[in-house]
Design a protein around this motif. Structure first.
Motif, PDB file in Angstrom:
ATOM      1  N   PRO A  76      -1.212 -14.766  -0.428  1.00 30.53           N
ATOM      2  CA  PRO A  76      -0.815 -13.839   0.639  1.00 30.53           C
ATOM      3  C   PRO A  76      -1.978 -13.411   1.553  1.00 30.53           C
ATOM      4  O   PRO A  76      -1.775 -13.164   2.743  1.00 30.53           O
ATOM      5  N   ASN A  77      -3.180 -13.353   0.996  1.00 26.56           N
ATOM      6  CA  ASN A  77      -4.309 -12.917   1.836  1.00 26.56           C
ATOM      7  C   ASN A  77      -4.894 -14.035   2.690  1.00 26.56           C
ATOM      8  O   ASN A  77      -5.901 -13.845   3.372  1.00 26.56           O
ATOM      9  N   ILE A 162       8.591 -14.790  -2.274  1.00 25.76           N
ATOM     10  CA  ILE A 162       8.301 -13.411  -1.855  1.00 25.76           C
ATOM     11  C   ILE A 162       8.432 -12.548  -3.105  1.00 25.76           C
ATOM     12  O   ILE A 162       9.462 -12.612  -3.795  1.00 25.76           O
ATOM     13  N   ASP A 167       5.020  -9.686  -0.708  1.00 23.88           N
ATOM     14  CA  ASP A 167       3.988 -10.667  -0.364  1.00 23.88           C
ATOM     15  C   ASP A 167       4.495 -12.093  -0.565  1.00 23.88           C
ATOM     16  O   ASP A 167       5.247 -12.364  -1.506  1.00 23.88           O
ATOM     17  N   ILE A 168       4.004 -12.983   0.285  1.00 30.07           N
ATOM     18  CA  ILE A 168       4.430 -14.385   0.250  1.00 30.07           C
ATOM     19  C   ILE A 168       3.280 -15.273  -0.222  1.00 30.07           C
ATOM     20  O   ILE A 168       2.133 -15.108   0.215  1.00 30.07           O
ATOM     21  N   ASN A 199       1.231 -14.164   5.729  1.00 26.53           N
ATOM     22  CA  ASN A 199       1.941 -13.086   5.031  1.00 26.53           C
ATOM     23  C   ASN A 199       2.603 -12.098   5.987  1.00 26.53           C
ATOM     24  O   ASN A 199       3.470 -11.329   5.589  1.00 26.53           O
ATOM     25  N   LYS A 262       9.455 -13.379   6.680  1.00 25.42           N
ATOM     26  CA  LYS A 262       9.092 -12.155   5.953  1.00 25.42           C
ATOM     27  C   LYS A 262      10.321 -11.327   5.572  1.00 25.42           C
ATOM     28  O   LYS A 262      10.306 -10.560   4.619  1.00 25.42           O
TER      29      LYS A 262
END
Ligand code: SD4
Length: 295
Positions: A76-77, A162, A167-168, A199, A262
């Protein structure tokens, strides 16, 4: 299960009807697993599945009889890791994660990736099964190289999740094209082609003819289109149209994409019919047939 950042409950989606993979990932999410952990769990199901001849152990070899695997993961980051052309290691998505977390690099290939795997506790395994050996020997009789569309109705596994935090994360894992040239690497370990996510926006994964996905940087394209307001479905369609309009030979190969934004909306599109995706959400594990460009 409630999701904190908006009203979407955790979701796992993946390419093809890999129902056990989506179920394992989805159930992990329901136990509050992080999205990255869930996609590694899901992808590992097919990496270990000997009946799956296009991912992990049991995968079809290259034309010289070597099973070489490609994989990548994205967190996610925005961190990502990949391995390419790796032999003797089954769980290459988990290995790609180790590259992401334990090295200053993005990708390790070949022997270096394999040695890194052993140093990190992965065990050496013979990936070439008896069945795959027999099929390869059969293939050697003509050595005709022609990628098969929708090979046995499965192919690379690409997965997006997700989690309960909203968060993905994603992972992609493959043995690549059957009877490829020794050393050939496709789209699957390449961030932006086989897998991409942001994300803030969503994610996409590709399967099929890697060379075509690479030439159009398909997964990145889909995420950028979603950023501009396309639905996941419309974004997948545009990415397939991009391939089709650039290559008149598209009747001879498959390219398929799945995407999720999202908000938890999903989409899929492919050139040839016969592609499907899995979606696990709220305890329901469903197979969704993908619309196709050619009917
Ligand atoms: C590749 N997209 O290596 C992947 C997987 C594949 O048959 O095509 N497998 O091009």
């Amino acid at each position: 299960m409630e999701r904190k950042s908006n009203n979407v409950t955790p979701i796992a989606i993946c390419t093809w009807a890999f129902s056990n993979a989506s179920k394992q990932a989805g159930e992990a999410l329901e136990r509050n697993a992080a999205a990255l952990d869930a996609v590694i769990i899901g992808v590992a199901v097919e990496e270990a599945n000997l009946k799956n001849t296009t991912v992990g152990k049991g995968g079809t070899p290259d034309r010289e009889g070597n099973v070489t695997l490609d994989a990548c993961v994205m967190a996610p980051n925005g961190d990502c890791g990949a391995v390419a052309c790796v032999e003797n290691i089954t769980h290459v998505a988990a290995l790609a994660r180790k590259v992401m977390e334990n090295t200053p690099h993005f990708m390790l290939a070949g022997k270096g990736a394999e040695e890194f795997a052993y140093a990190n506790g992965f065990k050496k395994e013979n990936l070439l099964t008896e069945t795959a050996t027999q099929q390869w020997k059969e293939w050697l009789k003509t050595s005709e190289y022609k990628p098969i569309i929708n090979i046995e109705n499965h192919d690379t596994i690409g997965m997006l999740a997700i989690d309960a935090q909203g968060d993905i994360a994603g992972a992609c894992s493959t043995s690549g094209l059957s009877y490829k040239m020794k050393g050939r690497v496709g789209d699957s370990p390449i961030i932006g082609s086989g897998l991409f996510l942001d994300n803030d926006v969503g994610g996409a994964v590709g399967t099929g003819m890697g060379e075509e996905i690479l030439k159009t940087v398909g997964s990145f394209l889909i995420v950028e289109l979603m950023r501009q307001g396309y639905s996941p479905q419309k974004a997948c369609e545009e990415a397939v149209h991009r391939v089709v309009t650039k290559n008149p030979d598209h009747t001879n190969f498959q390219v398929a994409y799945i995407a999720m934004n999202k908000a938890g909306e999903i989409g899929s599109y492919c050139i040839h019919s016969g592609f499907a995706m899995m979606k696990y959400q709220d305890g329901k594990n469903e197979t969704i047939t993908s619309p196709s460009f050619l009917k």
